[in-house]
Design an enzyme around this catalytic site. Structure first.
Site, PDB file in Angstrom:
ATOM      1  N   SER A 213       0.777  -1.131   0.001  1.00  0.00           N
ATOM      2  CA  SER A 213      -0.128   0.050   0.090  1.00  0.00           C
ATOM      3  C   SER A 213       0.830   1.360   0.047  1.00  0.00           C
ATOM      4  O   SER A 213       0.165   2.147  -0.021  1.00  0.00           O
ATOM      5  CB  SER A 213      -0.907   0.042   1.114  1.00  0.00           C
ATOM      6  OG  SER A 213      -2.060  -1.148   1.072  1.00  0.00           O
ATOM      7  N   GLY A 215       2.560   1.858  -2.601  1.00  0.00           N
ATOM      8  CA  GLY A 215       2.558   2.912  -3.964  1.00  0.00           C
ATOM      9  C   GLY A 215       3.482   2.126  -5.070  1.00  0.00           C
ATOM     10  O   GLY A 215       3.582   2.941  -5.949  1.00  0.00           O
ATOM     11  N   THR A 217       3.102  -0.218  -7.281  1.00  0.00           N
ATOM     12  CA  THR A 217       2.275  -0.304  -8.493  1.00  0.00           C
ATOM     13  C   THR A 217       2.077   0.983  -9.191  1.00  0.00           C
ATOM     14  O   THR A 217       2.396   1.210 -10.282  1.00  0.00           O
ATOM     15  CB  THR A 217       1.021  -1.016  -8.510  1.00  0.00           C
ATOM     16  OG1 THR A 217       1.237  -2.340  -7.837  1.00  0.00           O
ATOM     17  CG2 THR A 217       0.399  -1.166  -9.803  1.00  0.00           C
ATOM     18  N   ALA A 218       1.573   2.055  -8.500  1.00  0.00           N
ATOM     19  CA  ALA A 218       1.345   3.415  -8.865  1.00  0.00           C
ATOM     20  C   ALA A 218       2.751   4.078  -9.298  1.00  0.00           C
ATOM     21  O   ALA A 218       2.838   4.755 -10.347  1.00  0.00           O
ATOM     22  CB  ALA A 218       0.895   4.212  -7.654  1.00  0.00           C
ATOM     23  N   GLU A 240      -0.246  -9.290  -9.880  1.00  0.00           N
ATOM     24  CA  GLU A 240      -1.273  -8.944  -8.610  1.00  0.00           C
ATOM     25  C   GLU A 240      -2.646  -8.327  -9.052  1.00  0.00           C
ATOM     26  O   GLU A 240      -3.587  -8.632  -8.605  1.00  0.00           O
ATOM     27  CB  GLU A 240      -0.469  -7.899  -7.659  1.00  0.00           C
ATOM     28  CG  GLU A 240      -1.422  -7.898  -6.494  1.00  0.00           C
ATOM     29  CD  GLU A 240      -0.493  -7.368  -5.376  1.00  0.00           C
ATOM     30  OE1 GLU A 240      -0.685  -7.309  -4.081  1.00  0.00           O
ATOM     31  OE2 GLU A 240       0.237  -6.098  -5.913  1.00  0.00           O
ATOM     32  N   ARG A 249      -6.106   3.263 -13.464  1.00  0.00           N
ATOM     33  CA  ARG A 249      -4.795   4.074 -12.748  1.00  0.00           C
ATOM     34  C   ARG A 249      -4.323   4.979 -13.871  1.00  0.00           C
ATOM     35  O   ARG A 249      -3.905   6.055 -13.543  1.00  0.00           O
ATOM     36  CB  ARG A 249      -4.028   3.112 -12.106  1.00  0.00           C
ATOM     37  CG  ARG A 249      -4.339   2.504 -10.784  1.00  0.00           C
ATOM     38  CD  ARG A 249      -3.333   1.837  -9.998  1.00  0.00           C
ATOM     39  NE  ARG A 249      -3.835   1.105  -8.820  1.00  0.00           N
ATOM     40  CZ  ARG A 249      -3.108   0.936  -7.730  1.00  0.00           C
ATOM     41  NH1 ARG A 249      -1.617   1.481  -7.758  1.00  0.00           N
ATOM     42  NH2 ARG A 249      -3.620   0.211  -6.637  1.00  0.00           N
ATOM     43  N   GLU A 385      12.825 -11.971   1.635  1.00  0.00           N
ATOM     44  CA  GLU A 385      12.936 -13.470   1.578  1.00  0.00           C
ATOM     45  C   GLU A 385      14.273 -13.859   0.717  1.00  0.00           C
ATOM     46  O   GLU A 385      14.700 -14.823   0.527  1.00  0.00           O
ATOM     47  CB  GLU A 385      11.900 -14.011   0.376  1.00  0.00           C
ATOM     48  CG  GLU A 385      10.543 -14.001   1.137  1.00  0.00           C
ATOM     49  CD  GLU A 385       9.623 -14.594   0.249  1.00  0.00           C
ATOM     50  OE1 GLU A 385       8.630 -15.518   0.768  1.00  0.00           O
ATOM     51  OE2 GLU A 385       9.210 -14.050  -0.745  1.00  0.00           O
ATOM     52  N   GLY A 387      18.439 -12.025   0.184  1.00  0.00           N
ATOM     53  CA  GLY A 387      19.517 -11.071   0.078  1.00  0.00           C
ATOM     54  C   GLY A 387      20.079 -11.036  -1.493  1.00  0.00           C
ATOM     55  O   GLY A 387      20.829 -10.180  -1.840  1.00  0.00           O
ATOM     56  N   LYS A 427      21.269   1.550  -3.030  1.00  0.00           N
ATOM     57  CA  LYS A 427      22.329   0.903  -3.652  1.00  0.00           C
ATOM     58  C   LYS A 427      22.179   1.407  -4.965  1.00  0.00           C
ATOM     59  O   LYS A 427      21.362   1.612  -5.707  1.00  0.00           O
ATOM     60  CB  LYS A 427      21.995  -0.450  -3.645  1.00  0.00           C
ATOM     61  CG  LYS A 427      23.211  -1.326  -4.599  1.00  0.00           C
ATOM     62  CD  LYS A 427      23.046  -2.582  -4.746  1.00  0.00           C
ATOM     63  CE  LYS A 427      23.982  -3.222  -5.529  1.00  0.00           C
ATOM     64  NZ  LYS A 427      23.986  -4.774  -5.884  1.00  0.00           N
TER      65      LYS A 427
END
Length: 462
Positions: A213, A215, A217-218, A240, A249, A385, A387, A427
């Site tokens: 939530s 953002g 995707t936005a 998703e 959107r 999940e 590195g 990075k």
């Protein structure tokens, strides 16, 4: 050479190669990196070459006696025909004069066998209606990838003069394509981010991570629209959200004042509907392709991207998001972290193979939500999940919205938090790290460069 047979092999050719390796010290350096044991069709030849290759890589001397001892230690001496077979092979060839040509032929024969076996298997799969067609297409592309790899095992070796020539060609290309503000890649749609990245660069993998939530995707849709508006073909894989929801959107981002709730529940005013139709016409001209297949693997992404690029329609790939990728592993007992690492690595290989930027959206773990940091600013340690995500990425960007955590301002900038988004470049393999600020509307459908409000500027100028 024997005529082509259903098995496409040549026992005399295999024997000539092995004989040359037994009698001349210069032979193995020529073939060790070009031939693998399984490229020999005859089982006894496969075992002998396997021993030769192992001895060469261990730095052992190679002659009939040492090879005999190596085979005996492996328990394979009798299986290959005993010492007599080694003597026969060494006496069957006078020198290694045509060795490199023989190696080329042997590799071609192996490739032909692999083609026949692979295509037969694909034919059987195509007739099995219980198999998903997408899985069959993935298998087909994997077969072609293996065949291409066998056909060009050393083509990526370059001398330093060649490397410098190729490097300068890229420098010249960047100079020719660069704009006055230093953007050499695909524009991001945010001026500060463009200055930090010089645009999305070819062959690079970018990770955009955040908690749910925030953002992601936005933000990704803004990047896709900006790249497409600049004339670049963008492929968005949405694991998703349904494609039409992405369309909603994009429409909201391209209109002036359409109420998002009205669009959702259908209570649109005539002016709003007119705006949507006008925006739709403009968006329809953008070179964007969307794949919203719910079950998508990195192999499927690669296959689709390759097909589109062959048609000149893939300059950038965006995947939303990495942890939803269908992880199909050939190895049993692979844990989730290893599966995500494998998907991340395949994304990096995709970027290099197609020479395009690949943007991966990724989840962060809950440490930022639980108050791990006092202001909830995310960090690299929260990549979820694996590195390997950080390791593979050329750049990692973490999204942060201080208002979501009840902050009145952003701690580092003291900008008002309302409508403020922060891209933390944590990075950057090829340049510096830093932070980029952007503005968003309440529905997080419109993004733009951040301009501090006049009230804030006047208050802080005193």
């Amino acid at each position: 050479m024997k005529p082509d047979t259903p098995n496409a092999h040549d026992s005399q050719l295999e024997a000539a190669i092995l004989g040359a390796c037994l009698i001349e010290t210069a032979a193995m350096p020529l073939v060790a990196d070009k031939l693998r044991p399984e490229m020999f069709y005859e089982e006894n030849h496969l075992e002998i070459y396997s021993a030769l290759q192992s001895m060469y890589r261990d730095g052992k001397s190679i002659d009939i006696i040492t090879v005999k001892n190596e085979l005996a230690a492996r328990g394979k001496l009798d299986a290959v025909g005993g010492p007599y077979e080694l003597m026969r092979l060494s006496s069957a060839v006078a020198s290694s004069a045509h060795l490199e040509y023989h190696v080329l032929i042997l590799r071609q024969l192996h490739t032909r066998r692999s083609m026949r076996l692979g295509f037969q298997q694909l034919l059987g799969m195509s007739a099995d209606e219980s198999l998903d067609i997408d899985d069959i297409l993935v298998e087909a592309h994997q077969l072609l990838e293996r065949l291409e790899s066998d056909g060009s095992m050393n083509e990526h070796l370059r001398s330093m003069p060649q490397l410098m020539t190729d490097t300068l060609e890229q420098v010249d290309a960047r100079v020719a394509s660069g704009s006055a503000d230093g953007i050499t890649g695909i524009p991001t749609g945010l001026a500060e981010l463009d200055r930090l990245t010089a645009g999305w660069q070819r062959g690079s993998e970018y990770t955009i991570a955040a908690r749910p939530s925030v953002g992601k995707t936005a933000f990704a849709l803004h990047l896709a629209r900006a790249a497409a508006t600049a004339g670049h073909h963008v492929v968005v894989f949405s694991l998703e959200m349904q494609g039409e929801r992405l369309g909603d959107r994009w429409l909201l981002a391209a209109t002036r004042d359409v109420n998002p709730q009205h669009l959702k529940d259908g209570r649109l005013m005539p002016d709003e509907l007119a705006q949507l139709r006008e925006a739709s016409a403009g968006l329809s001209r953008l070179p964007i392709h969307v794949d919203d297949h719910a079950v998508t693997s990195m192999d499927r992404v690669r296959s689709a991207a390759r097909v589109l690029q062959s048609k000149g329609k893939c300059d950038m790939v965006i995947l939303d998001y990495l942890q939803l990728c269908n992880m199909k592993s050939d190895q049993k007992n692979r844990n989730r972290e290893q599966e995500v690492a494998q998907a991340s690595r395949k994304a990096k290989l995709l970027a290099k193979e197609l020479n395009i930027p690949v943007l991966l959206l990724s989840q962060l773990n809950r440490e930022s939500d639980s108050g791990y940091s006092t202001d909830h600013r995310p960090g690299l340690h929260q990549l979820r999940e694996s590195g390997a995500i950080e390791q593979d990425a050329d750049m990692v960007m973490l999204l942060y919205r201080p208002a979501m955590h009840g902050k009145a301002t952003d701690k580092k900038s003291t900008y008002p938090a309302d409508g403020l988004g922060v891209v933390i470049v944590a990075k950057n393999r090829n340049s510096s790290t830093g932070e980029v600020y952007f503005h968003h509307n309440p529905s997080m459908t419109k993004l733009a460069d951040y301009v501090p409000p006049m009230e804030w500027m006047m208050r802080n100028s005193k």
